[in-house]
Design a protein around this motif. Sequence first.
Motif, short mmCIF file in Angstrom:
data_model
loop_
_atom_site.label_atom_id
_atom_site.label_comp_id
_atom_site.label_asym_id
_atom_site.label_seq_id
_atom_site.Cartn_x
_atom_site.Cartn_y
_atom_site.Cartn_z
N VAL A 67 19.12 52.17 39.37
CA VAL A 67 17.98 51.63 38.65
C VAL A 67 16.86 52.66 38.54
O VAL A 67 16.16 52.76 37.51
CB VAL A 67 17.47 50.34 39.32
CG1 VAL A 67 16.16 49.89 38.70
CG2 VAL A 67 18.52 49.24 39.21
N VAL A 80 29.70 56.16 33.68
CA VAL A 80 28.98 54.91 33.94
C VAL A 80 28.86 54.75 35.47
O VAL A 80 29.85 54.91 36.18
CB VAL A 80 29.74 53.71 33.34
CG1 VAL A 80 29.05 52.40 33.72
CG2 VAL A 80 29.82 53.85 31.82
N ARG A 107 30.09 51.12 27.58
CA ARG A 107 28.69 50.83 27.27
C ARG A 107 27.99 49.98 28.34
O ARG A 107 26.85 49.55 28.15
CB ARG A 107 28.59 50.14 25.90
CG ARG A 107 28.81 51.13 24.75
CD ARG A 107 28.94 50.39 23.43
NE ARG A 107 28.86 51.30 22.29
CZ ARG A 107 29.85 52.09 21.87
NH1 ARG A 107 31.01 52.08 22.51
NH2 ARG A 107 29.69 52.88 20.82
N ALA A 108 28.67 49.74 29.46
CA ALA A 108 28.05 48.99 30.54
C ALA A 108 26.97 49.82 31.22
O ALA A 108 27.03 51.06 31.25
CB ALA A 108 29.11 48.59 31.57
N GLN A 109 25.97 49.14 31.77
CA GLN A 109 24.95 49.84 32.55
C GLN A 109 25.47 50.19 33.95
O GLN A 109 25.00 51.14 34.57
CB GLN A 109 23.68 48.98 32.65
CG GLN A 109 22.68 49.21 31.54
CD GLN A 109 23.28 49.09 30.15
OE1 GLN A 109 23.77 48.03 29.78
NE2 GLN A 109 23.26 50.16 29.40
N ALA A 110 26.45 49.45 34.42
CA ALA A 110 27.09 49.74 35.69
C ALA A 110 28.37 48.92 35.77
O ALA A 110 28.50 47.88 35.11
CB ALA A 110 26.18 49.43 36.87
N LEU A 139 20.36 41.80 34.64
CA LEU A 139 21.18 41.98 33.43
C LEU A 139 22.29 40.93 33.41
O LEU A 139 22.76 40.49 34.46
CB LEU A 139 21.81 43.37 33.39
CG LEU A 139 20.86 44.56 33.19
CD1 LEU A 139 21.63 45.87 33.37
CD2 LEU A 139 20.23 44.50 31.80
N PHE A 147 19.34 44.17 39.12
CA PHE A 147 19.50 44.71 37.77
C PHE A 147 18.88 43.81 36.69
O PHE A 147 18.49 44.29 35.63
CB PHE A 147 20.99 44.90 37.46
CG PHE A 147 21.60 46.13 38.09
CD1 PHE A 147 21.50 47.36 37.48
CD2 PHE A 147 22.27 46.04 39.30
CE1 PHE A 147 22.07 48.49 38.05
CE2 PHE A 147 22.84 47.16 39.89
CZ PHE A 147 22.73 48.39 39.26
N ARG A 204 22.81 45.06 26.72
CA ARG A 204 22.85 45.66 28.04
C ARG A 204 23.48 44.66 29.01
O ARG A 204 23.17 43.48 28.97
CB ARG A 204 21.43 46.03 28.51
CG ARG A 204 20.79 47.16 27.71
CD ARG A 204 19.30 47.29 28.04
NE ARG A 204 19.05 47.44 29.47
CZ ARG A 204 19.13 48.59 30.15
NH1 ARG A 204 19.45 49.70 29.51
NH2 ARG A 204 18.86 48.64 31.44
N TYR A 205 24.34 45.15 29.90
CA TYR A 205 25.08 44.23 30.77
C TYR A 205 25.73 45.00 31.91
O TYR A 205 25.89 46.23 31.87
CB TYR A 205 26.16 43.48 29.98
CG TYR A 205 27.09 44.41 29.21
CD1 TYR A 205 28.26 44.90 29.79
CD2 TYR A 205 26.79 44.81 27.92
CE1 TYR A 205 29.10 45.76 29.10
CE2 TYR A 205 27.62 45.66 27.21
CZ TYR A 205 28.77 46.13 27.81
OH TYR A 205 29.59 47.01 27.12
N LEU A 206 26.09 44.25 32.96
CA LEU A 206 26.93 44.76 34.04
C LEU A 206 28.35 44.27 33.82
O LEU A 206 28.57 43.18 33.29
CB LEU A 206 26.44 44.25 35.40
CG LEU A 206 25.03 44.58 35.85
CD1 LEU A 206 24.79 43.96 37.23
CD2 LEU A 206 24.81 46.07 35.88
#
Length: 309
Positions: free
Chosen positions: A307, A250, A230-233, A185, A183, A152-154
């Motif tokens: 979030v 995303v 696949r980024a969280q943001a 992250l 975040f 998981r990452y930004l």
Amino acid sequence: MRNAIVSYKQLGDVLLLEPLSRLLAARAGGEPTAMLVRPAFAPLIELMPKAEMPTQAWEKYNLLLATHEGTKAWKRALFSRAHQKRLLLSQKVYQKWWHRLAFGEITYRYIDGAYWARYFWEALAKTGEPEFSPPRLQTPAADWLPKDLPERYLVCHPTAAWSSKYWTVRGWQLLLKELERTFSLPLVLTAGAAAEELAFCRTLQEALPFPVQNLAGSLSLSAYLATLSRAQAILAIDGSAAHLADAFSVPAFKLFGNTSESEWHWPNPRSQVVTTGEGPPLKRPPAKDLQADKVLQAAQEWAQLVVGS
């Protein structure tokens, strides 16, 4: 017989042709639209649901549509086979005498602040056809991902081909410190391989008080697409990463200066745009003049929404 689109513009421009590719595929009984684009963009085209790179060198098309006036697009149209060859221009001033050598029909349609993807779609859409929906891409295969990427990452993509779109290193430093707290992250930096982009990312990495995975200039296109998907943001200026974030669904936080957000952004609840002012884009200050307090306030509201969702 299927249809084809010709475009030799940049990655983000080609992405915005995806809705048009779906429309032309539907007219061809579901046959994928042939995308006559830069060969390096093959991974992008592979992710478009109803498009593909040409499968035969001398394939004949029903309609071949060029979406800009460039000489590479003109040559590709000239030496391609099609029942109908059409050129779409946003202004008549772009037409050259030699366009008539390749195109039997030249259409002028002023964009007037419209979202580019919708502009292309509306140029051909007819009554009774499906309603417009913004660009969408399929999720890249897991083996497209670069090695050692966190689960998981930004992603922060602070550069573009035009340095006039850049925000300041100091501004990004303040923003990323704030969002790192929200975040919790890891942060991944992405950028193109141009020397100016690499230097900007190195300077930003050194300015941050926490570790950053700097992938600027090191990713293939397939790895870049997979990383964004696949980024969280995604945090970005106006450019390919901002457009791709929406196509992959995303959450995105975007910074615009004197470029038009109405032309380059399709609103959605998890995608926030901050600009340098109101009114005609060309009369606004450049992105470097974005006020940090304005950006941070908008980012905090956006982050809480993401979030909490």
